[in-house]
Design an enzyme around this catalytic site. Structure first.
Site, short mmCIF file in Angstrom:
data_model
loop_
_atom_site.label_atom_id
_atom_site.label_comp_id
_atom_site.label_asym_id
_atom_site.label_seq_id
_atom_site.Cartn_x
_atom_site.Cartn_y
_atom_site.Cartn_z
N LYS A 22 -14.40 2.25 -0.97
CA LYS A 22 -13.36 3.31 -0.97
C LYS A 22 -11.88 3.04 -1.62
CE LYS A 22 -10.97 3.62 3.32
NZ LYS A 22 -9.41 3.65 3.02
N ASN A 23 -11.45 1.94 -1.25
CA ASN A 23 -10.19 1.32 -1.66
C ASN A 23 -10.07 1.15 -3.13
OD1 ASN A 23 -9.32 1.89 0.87
ND2 ASN A 23 -8.93 -0.33 1.52
N CYS A 117 1.80 6.37 10.88
CA CYS A 117 0.22 6.27 11.01
C CYS A 117 -0.03 5.38 12.00
CB CYS A 117 -0.36 5.77 9.77
SG CYS A 117 -1.56 4.65 9.81
N ARG A 122 4.27 1.90 7.85
CA ARG A 122 3.71 2.07 6.56
C ARG A 122 4.78 2.43 5.73
NH1 ARG A 122 -2.59 2.99 6.68
NH2 ARG A 122 -2.67 1.63 4.82
N ASP A 305 -8.37 -5.10 7.37
CA ASP A 305 -9.37 -4.24 7.55
C ASP A 305 -10.92 -4.56 8.24
OD1 ASP A 305 -7.76 -2.29 6.53
OD2 ASP A 305 -9.00 -1.97 4.66
N ARG A 397 -13.81 9.13 7.26
CA ARG A 397 -12.94 8.73 6.03
C ARG A 397 -13.31 7.77 5.25
NH1 ARG A 397 -7.87 6.80 7.74
NH2 ARG A 397 -8.05 6.03 5.59
C1 UD1 Z 1 -4.27 -0.83 1.73
C2 UD1 Z 1 -5.70 -0.49 2.13
C3 UD1 Z 1 -5.97 -0.52 3.61
C4 UD1 Z 1 -5.66 -1.98 3.81
C5 UD1 Z 1 -4.32 -2.46 3.50
C6 UD1 Z 1 -3.99 -3.75 3.44
C7 UD1 Z 1 -6.04 1.47 0.33
C8 UD1 Z 1 -6.29 3.06 -0.03
N1 UD1 Z 1 -5.69 0.96 1.68
O1 UD1 Z 1 -3.30 0.20 2.30
O2 UD1 Z 1 -7.17 -0.24 3.99
O3 UD1 Z 1 -5.60 -2.16 5.29
O4 UD1 Z 1 -4.09 -2.10 1.94
O5 UD1 Z 1 -5.08 -4.68 2.85
O6 UD1 Z 1 -6.02 0.52 -0.46
N2 UD1 Z 1 4.61 -2.03 3.05
C9 UD1 Z 1 6.06 -2.08 2.95
N3 UD1 Z 1 6.54 -1.20 2.07
C10 UD1 Z 1 5.87 -0.52 1.02
C11 UD1 Z 1 4.44 -0.67 1.12
C12 UD1 Z 1 3.73 -1.38 2.15
O7 UD1 Z 1 6.73 -2.78 3.75
O8 UD1 Z 1 6.54 -0.02 0.24
C13 UD1 Z 1 4.17 -2.93 4.14
C14 UD1 Z 1 3.12 -2.07 5.30
O9 UD1 Z 1 4.00 -1.60 6.19
C15 UD1 Z 1 2.24 -3.30 5.64
C16 UD1 Z 1 1.79 -4.22 4.65
O10 UD1 Z 1 3.14 -3.85 3.79
O11 UD1 Z 1 2.83 -3.77 6.84
C17 UD1 Z 1 0.69 -4.09 3.77
O12 UD1 Z 1 0.62 -2.56 3.23
P1 UD1 Z 1 -0.04 -2.23 2.04
O13 UD1 Z 1 -0.76 -3.58 1.31
O14 UD1 Z 1 0.67 -1.62 0.97
O15 UD1 Z 1 -1.44 -1.38 2.38
P2 UD1 Z 1 -1.77 -0.07 1.72
O16 UD1 Z 1 -1.67 -0.02 0.31
O17 UD1 Z 1 -0.89 1.15 2.47
#
Ligand code: UD1
Length: 417
Positions: A22-23, A117, A122, A305, A397
């Protein structure tokens, strides 16, 4: 609304095949907006999140054709809109991944801000920091975020945290920017490498994906490609825990074992026997499990995850385990649900202390997010009586055919309306 019913099941036996990740599929589908010729994707999992992103692509002017067996054909030559509809954006946070491709291809992009969420706030500050560094102007107003930049120019960007989504979005924006972009402290997840491989097939110039420093040299135009999505390491890990929790003996097929090293290591610590053979993993569970401690970390650490699924396993292990969640600040929503099933868990900040119990009992519970839902199914396999899981749309999902796959392994699981 449908519910999933799980009954105490015999030890799982047989073979299960893992679907495409998925990711990986979601960012690759978003990146398909960058190509100007035909793109054919294979091994795309059949999931609600994939349906949503396909709708987003169509709404932006891309032609999307879906076929049986996980094949999707996309042509974005006539991409003509830069705004994504609020309804689709609000269904799935990962829709935000179209920002980078839209910005770099059309010079502008607008989406609604991804809302809060269940597993934390996030934020998207790191995505925006990257776009700004490339020269885009950002406007956040009335719940919308817009980015403008007719001519993006490469720069050096340091991510304060190796965010998966920010690394992907910035990488996608940089492939058509002028000159060199370097992303430091980049995420190193296998899904980043898959996205980089796909972008390279389209004609992008990317080096270092899979390390903490990714170098992108902008090109003028991207073409088409044929690409197969990598196997889903989290789905693989979930079935491995299913075998461990039921004392089963199963073979998980279509696995890249190097992607699941921490899951294999931790399952072995619990006492499971694990045999790796090419793209197959045999997991032999035992009648009793040792408690192990877990700390989630960005790749190559233990994946957040898989945290909830491991917590189900630890709930019926011998001894006490400490599970520390460092990636998301509020990813313990499943704890209350597991407690309803008789688990003994206490939360202290980012740690959960799990005292193993002898048995769990079936209860009415709800899937608070995708992986929490998987954790409840796993707990239901070993709990006495029936576990009835509500809010199963979260599970749909991200798990392609989970009831069918578990039923084939001998689990007692079915859906009711
Ligand atoms: C992706 C995965 C999700 C997984 C996560 C961490 C997808 C579609 N989803 O989510 O399944 O759990 O990686 O492995 O690929 N953060 C910030 N600022 C930002 C972006 C992120 O502070 O601009 C923080 C978030 O709040 C969180 C951490 O970084 O605490 C990790 O988030 P991130 O790696 O961005 O996860 P996703 O890409 O949303």
């Amino acid at each position: 609304m449908s519910k999933i019913v799980v009954e105490k099941s015999p030890p799982l036996k047989g073979t299960v095949r893992v679907s495409g990740a998925k990711n990986s599929a979601l960012p690759i589908l978003a990146a398909s907006l960058l190509g100007t010729e035909d793109i054919v994707l294979e091994d795309v999992p059949s999931l609600r999140d994939v349906d949503v992103i396909c709708e987003v692509l169509s709404s932006l002017g891309a032609e999307v054709e879906r076929y049986e067996g996980g094949k999707i054909k996309i042509n974005s030559a006539n991409l003509n809109k830069h705004e994504t509809p609020y309804e689709l954006m609000s269904k799935m946070r990962a829709s935000f991944l179209v920002m980078g491709p839209l910005l770099t291809r059309l010079g502008k992009a607008k989406t609604s801000l991804p809302g809060g969420c269940a597993i934390g706030t996030r934020p998207i500050d790191l995505h925006l920091k990257g776009f700004k560094a490339l020269g885009a102007e950002i406007d956040v107003d009335h719940g919308y975020v817009a980015a403008y930049g007719d001519k993006l120019v490469g720069d050096r960007i340091y991510l304060d945290f190796p965010s998966v989504g920010a690394t992907e979005n910035i990488m996608m924006a940089a492939v058509l920017a002028e000159g060199e972009t370097v992303i430091d402290n980049a995420a190193m997840e296998p899904e980043i490498v898959d996205l980089a491989n796909f972008l390279s097939k389209l004609g992008a110039d990317i080096k270092g994906a899979g390390t903490s420093s990714i170098r992108i040299n902008g090109v003028e135009k991207l073409g088409g490609a044929h690409h197969s999505v990598i196997p889903d390491r989290i789905e693989a890990g979930t079935y491995m825990v299913a075998s461990a929790i039921t004392g089963g003996d199963i073979i998980v097929e279509n696995v890249i074992t190097s992607h699941i090293k921490p899951v294999i290591a931790k399952l072995r610590e619990t006492g499971c026997e694990i045999w790796e053979n090419g793209d197959k993993v045999r997991v032999i569970g035992k009648d009793s499990r040792n408690a192990v401690d877990i700390k989630t970390l960005p790749y190559p650490g233990f994946p957040t995850d898989m945290q909830a699924q491991f917590m189900s396993l630890m709930s019926i292990s011998k001894g006490t385990s400490v599970i520390i969640e460092t990636v998301f600040e509020n990813r313990f929503m499943h704890v209350d649900e597991l407690k309803r099933m008789g688990a003994d868990i206490k939360i202290d900040g980012r740690s959960a202390i799990v005292q193993g119990v002898d048995s769990l009992t079936g209860a009415q519970v709800k899937a608070t997010d995708l992986r929490a839902g998987a954790a409840l199914i796993l707990a239901g396999l070993i709990a006495d009586g029936q576990t009835i899981i509500d809010h199963v749309y979260h599970i749909d999902r991200g798990y392609d055919g989970i009831e069918k796959k578990l039923t084939k392994l001998g689990a007692k699981i079915y859906r009711i309306e």
